[in-house]
Design an enzyme around this catalytic site. Structure first.
Site, PDB file in Angstrom:
ATOM      1  N   GLY A   9      41.375 -12.125 180.117  1.00  0.00           N
ATOM      2  CA  GLY A   9      41.303 -10.686 180.297  1.00  0.00           C
ATOM      3  C   GLY A   9      41.374 -10.211 181.738  1.00  0.00           C
ATOM      4  N   ALA A  10      41.484 -11.126 182.680  1.00  0.00           N
ATOM      5  CA  ALA A  10      41.591 -10.729 184.087  1.00  0.00           C
ATOM      6  C   ALA A  10      43.032 -10.360 184.413  1.00  0.00           C
ATOM      7  CB  ALA A  10      41.135 -11.880 184.981  1.00  0.00           C
ATOM      8  N   PRO A  13      47.419 -11.218 190.220  1.00  0.00           N
ATOM      9  CA  PRO A  13      48.665 -10.849 190.895  1.00  0.00           C
ATOM     10  C   PRO A  13      49.735 -11.920 190.698  1.00  0.00           C
ATOM     11  CG  PRO A  13      46.828 -11.067 192.462  1.00  0.00           C
ATOM     12  CD  PRO A  13      46.320 -11.444 191.129  1.00  0.00           C
ATOM     13  N   LEU A  15      52.154 -12.376 192.938  1.00  0.00           N
ATOM     14  CA  LEU A  15      52.500 -12.833 194.277  1.00  0.00           C
ATOM     15  C   LEU A  15      51.262 -13.410 194.934  1.00  0.00           C
ATOM     16  CD1 LEU A  15      54.562 -12.959 196.637  1.00  0.00           C
ATOM     17  CD2 LEU A  15      53.688 -10.708 197.329  1.00  0.00           C
ATOM     18  N   GLY A  16      51.402 -14.607 195.494  1.00  0.00           N
ATOM     19  CA  GLY A  16      50.259 -15.232 196.130  1.00  0.00           C
ATOM     20  C   GLY A  16      50.616 -15.830 197.475  1.00  0.00           C
ATOM     21  N   LEU A  17      49.604 -16.289 198.170  1.00  0.00           N
ATOM     22  CA  LEU A  17      49.743 -16.941 199.464  1.00  0.00           C
ATOM     23  C   LEU A  17      49.796 -18.448 199.254  1.00  0.00           C
ATOM     24  CD1 LEU A  17      49.634 -16.790 202.620  1.00  0.00           C
ATOM     25  CD2 LEU A  17      47.168 -17.164 202.355  1.00  0.00           C
ATOM     26  N   GLY A  18      50.838 -19.090 199.737  1.00  0.00           N
ATOM     27  CA  GLY A  18      50.947 -20.540 199.689  1.00  0.00           C
ATOM     28  C   GLY A  18      50.350 -21.164 200.937  1.00  0.00           C
ATOM     29  N   TYR A  53      47.916 -31.153 199.976  1.00  0.00           N
ATOM     30  CA  TYR A  53      48.307 -30.415 201.181  1.00  0.00           C
ATOM     31  C   TYR A  53      47.327 -30.783 202.293  1.00  0.00           C
ATOM     32  CZ  TYR A  53      50.831 -27.247 197.943  1.00  0.00           C
ATOM     33  OH  TYR A  53      51.626 -26.706 196.981  1.00  0.00           O
TER      34      TYR A  53
END
Length: 107
Positions: A9-10, A13, A15-18, A53
């Site tokens: 239910g959230a 976005p 678009l995100g930051l990598g 990473y």
């Protein structure tokens, strides 16, 4: 910013930051934390990272940036989506656990 509804239910976005290549150098750590903080200040709420990473360094950068932003009151935790991936070795254990859980729940 466009978003999608999650199964819980959230609204997440799209678009995100990598953070690939972050966390590879202790010399750049403060600048990378500041960059993640700046992204959050600009409205980024989806942050993508991975154990691989920087051998976990990117996750540390994200953790520090999020902790600082929360302490400063710049963002609320429930607004953030932090996506991470694990190396295949622990993923195999997770897959076995998921298979056992599915057999118990009948999923």
């Amino acid at each position: 910013m466009r978003s999608l509804d999650t199964a819980g239910g959230a609204r997440m976005p799209v678009l995100g930051l990598g953070t690939w290549h972050m966390g590879e150098s202790a010399i750049r750590r403060a600048a990378e934390v500041a960059a993640v903080r700046a992204a959050m200040a600009m409205g980024y709420r989806l942050i993508d990272t991975a154990e691989m990473y920087g051998e976990g360094g990117a996750e540390q950068v994200v953790g520090l940036a999020v902790a600082e932003a929360l302490r400063a009151g710049d963002v609320r935790r429930e607004e953030l989506f932090v996506v991470s991936k694990v190396y295949p070795r622990p993923a195999k254990r997770c897959a076995r656990w998921s298979a056992r859980a599915a057999s118990v729940t009948g999923a």
